[in-house]
Design an enzyme around this catalytic site. Structure first.
Site, mmCIF file in Angstrom:
data_model
loop_
_atom_site.group_PDB
_atom_site.id
_atom_site.type_symbol
_atom_site.label_atom_id
_atom_site.label_comp_id
_atom_site.label_asym_id
_atom_site.label_seq_id
_atom_site.Cartn_x
_atom_site.Cartn_y
_atom_site.Cartn_z
ATOM 1 N N ASP A 1 0.862 -1.184 -0.023
ATOM 2 C CA ASP A 1 0.108 -0.147 0.052
ATOM 3 C C ASP A 1 1.065 1.376 0.056
ATOM 4 O O ASP A 1 1.744 1.192 -0.789
ATOM 5 C CB ASP A 1 -0.886 -0.200 1.050
ATOM 6 C CG ASP A 1 -1.628 1.071 0.895
ATOM 7 O OD1 ASP A 1 -3.435 0.578 0.301
ATOM 8 O OD2 ASP A 1 -1.782 1.600 1.504
ATOM 9 N N TYR B 1 -2.608 11.260 0.350
ATOM 10 C CA TYR B 1 -3.490 10.665 -0.981
ATOM 11 C C TYR B 1 -3.467 12.537 -1.982
ATOM 12 O O TYR B 1 -3.034 12.736 -2.870
ATOM 13 C CB TYR B 1 -4.588 10.660 -1.064
ATOM 14 C CG TYR B 1 -4.957 9.239 -0.569
ATOM 15 C CD1 TYR B 1 -4.923 8.089 -1.606
ATOM 16 C CD2 TYR B 1 -4.895 8.976 1.203
ATOM 17 C CE1 TYR B 1 -5.010 6.917 -1.189
ATOM 18 C CE2 TYR B 1 -5.183 7.376 0.944
ATOM 19 C CZ TYR B 1 -4.779 6.552 0.276
ATOM 20 O OH TYR B 1 -5.294 5.219 0.937
ATOM 21 N N HIS C 1 -4.867 -7.671 -0.229
ATOM 22 C CA HIS C 1 -3.189 -6.324 0.212
ATOM 23 C C HIS C 1 -3.228 -6.302 1.199
ATOM 24 O O HIS C 1 -2.259 -5.719 1.716
ATOM 25 C CB HIS C 1 -4.701 -5.482 -0.298
ATOM 26 C CG HIS C 1 -4.577 -4.334 -0.221
ATOM 27 N ND1 HIS C 1 -3.813 -3.605 -1.164
ATOM 28 C CD2 HIS C 1 -4.334 -2.954 0.877
ATOM 29 C CE1 HIS C 1 -3.779 -2.407 -1.418
ATOM 30 N NE2 HIS C 1 -4.159 -2.012 -0.042
#
Length: 425
Positions: free
Chosen positions: A205, A342, A400
């Site tokens: 990630d 982000y 993930h």
């Protein structure tokens, strides 16, 4: 507790430091012992807010296409407000050596576990979003004490698990510029402060672009990296995906499967969370900082959670496993500050090779592909993206959150991946 006292506790993130010394200035390089000690009033406030949840009506579809389903999240949140015990999560953290140090003006919380085996290789691992150091805790035993988990003493690691700036119990940056590159520089400084002159890095990630940035920067002592969300998508494939075009001709079966998975995910809006936080993290922050249920729904909307059951019959994916992570975000008041990463990254995808400038990485790179990841990186693309790819392996289980879901397998992969680099250690 008086209302103004409770408000003050909430504003400061509910974390009480147990430290031998306190940082007096940004240039203070001391490393201070840390324990998580959340005031009881904060836990009571959390339960009150959960009990007052105003639920929406049921979605009008029978899948996740409108978001996490009411029938899935409601039982989890109800358990959160009645049966879940944060003190057990706190005990997990406090059972490990935790510390705080100030780097570049931000307090960095980290777990540091030294192996009992001699000549252990130092390893710094970076979590992601919506994860935290909780997603890495089950790897501590297998990595630091491999002989107790089917490994060899010579495969042992000293383990450093930091919380990224703006996440968990780390401090919150008060200025822009805290993207993966700056975090990578911070991690290099952290390893230097800990006295490590040779070490390796790992990440999935967000940990993947942070570890990749470390490899690009190549700080003194970094020997190589392992990543499990590699940026292998070639520029010409990324260009087609950006416009929703059809698959190019000439792709191998695995390349076509990767293209189809990424294309379908884009059309289904699987990265809508990244679009929102990549453009307006403050806006969504007002909602998820104020509502525990809203925060849980926002985090569990991540596709990495799509196959999780939150069922006690599956110990790797139990309600407590999920709620430990979500509760830390709530109690540390870090939902908004975490989302700003982000924005710093511009909302781009971390799997595009050009975005991650993979061709600039000269250090050794190792990759493990887990079958339930959001896309399965083809080896052909990986070897094109990373000039010095020393290890590529596809395993048969895990997704993930690989370290969280399959800690033994994940640890075995790291032992194998970094074994060639031990001759330089």
């Amino acid at each position: 507790m008086k209302l103004h006292t409770l408000a003050a506790a909430l504003a400061f993130g509910f974390c009480v430091l147990s430290a031998l010394s306190q940082a007096n200035a940004a240039e203070d390089r001391s490393i201070r012992p840390f324990k998580a000690q959340v005031p009881q009033a904060a836990l009571e406030d959390l339960r009150r807010r959960i009990a007052e949840t105003r639920w929406p009506d049921r979605e009008t579809v029978n899948d996740r296409s409108q978001g996490i389903q009411l029938s899935k999240i409601k039982p989890l949140v109800e358990y959160w407000g009645t049966g879940y015990d944060w003190r057990k999560a706190e005990a997990k953290l406090n059972a490990l050596p935790q510390f705080m140090t100030t780097i570049d003006g931000v307090d960095i919380h980290f777990i540091h576990v030294r192996s009992r085996h001699p000549n252990a290789m130092p390893l710094i691992m970076t979590h992601g979003w919506p994860g935290s150091v909780f997603e890495l805790l089950k790897t501590v035993g297998p990595l630091t004490d491999p002989t107790a988990h089917g490994g060899r003493a010579e495969d042992a690691f000293d383990l450093v698990l930091p919380s990224m700036p703006g996440y968990g119990f780390s401090g919150k940056p008060t200025e822009t510029g805290w993207g993966p590159d700056r975090i990578a520089q911070t991690w290099a400084e952290l390893m230097k402060r800990l006295g490590y002159t040779r070490y390796v890095a790992q990440g999935g990630d967000w940990g993947s672009p942070v570890s990749s940035a470390m490899a690009r920067q190549a700080p003194a002592g970094l020997l190589g990296i392992h990543i499990n969300l590699p940026a292998v998508v070639p520029p010409e494939i990324a260009a087609v995906l950006a416009v929703g075009g059809p698959a190019p001709t000439g792709l191998t079966d695995k390349e076509r499967a990767a293209f189809d998975a990424l294309s379908a995910a884009a059309k289904m809006g699987n990265r809508s969370y990244a679009t929102m936080m990549g453009t307006r993290p403050q806006t969504i922050g007002y909602a998820i900082n104020d509502s525990p249920t809203g925060l849980a729904a926002w985090m569990l909307g991540h596709p990495g959670f799509s196959r999780w059951t939150y069922d006690n019959s599956d110990p790797e994916k139990s309600p407590d496993e999920v709620l430990d992570d979500i509760t830390q975000y709530w109690l540390s008041n870090s939902a908004t500050s975490a989302g700003r990463l982000y924005w710093e990254y511009g909302g781009r995808s971390v799997v595009f090779a050009a975005v991650e400038r993979t061709l600039e990485i000269a250090l050794p790179v190792a990759i493990t592909v887990f079958p339930e990841e959001t896309y399965l990186a083809p080896e052909t693309w990986a070897r094109r993206a990373y000039p010095n790819l020393i290890y590529f392996h596809e395993v048969d289980k895990g997704g993930h959150f690989a370290a969280w879901e399959q800690p033994e397998l994940f640890s075995a992969e790291l032992r194998a991946a970094f074994r060639p680099l031990r001759q330089d250690f």
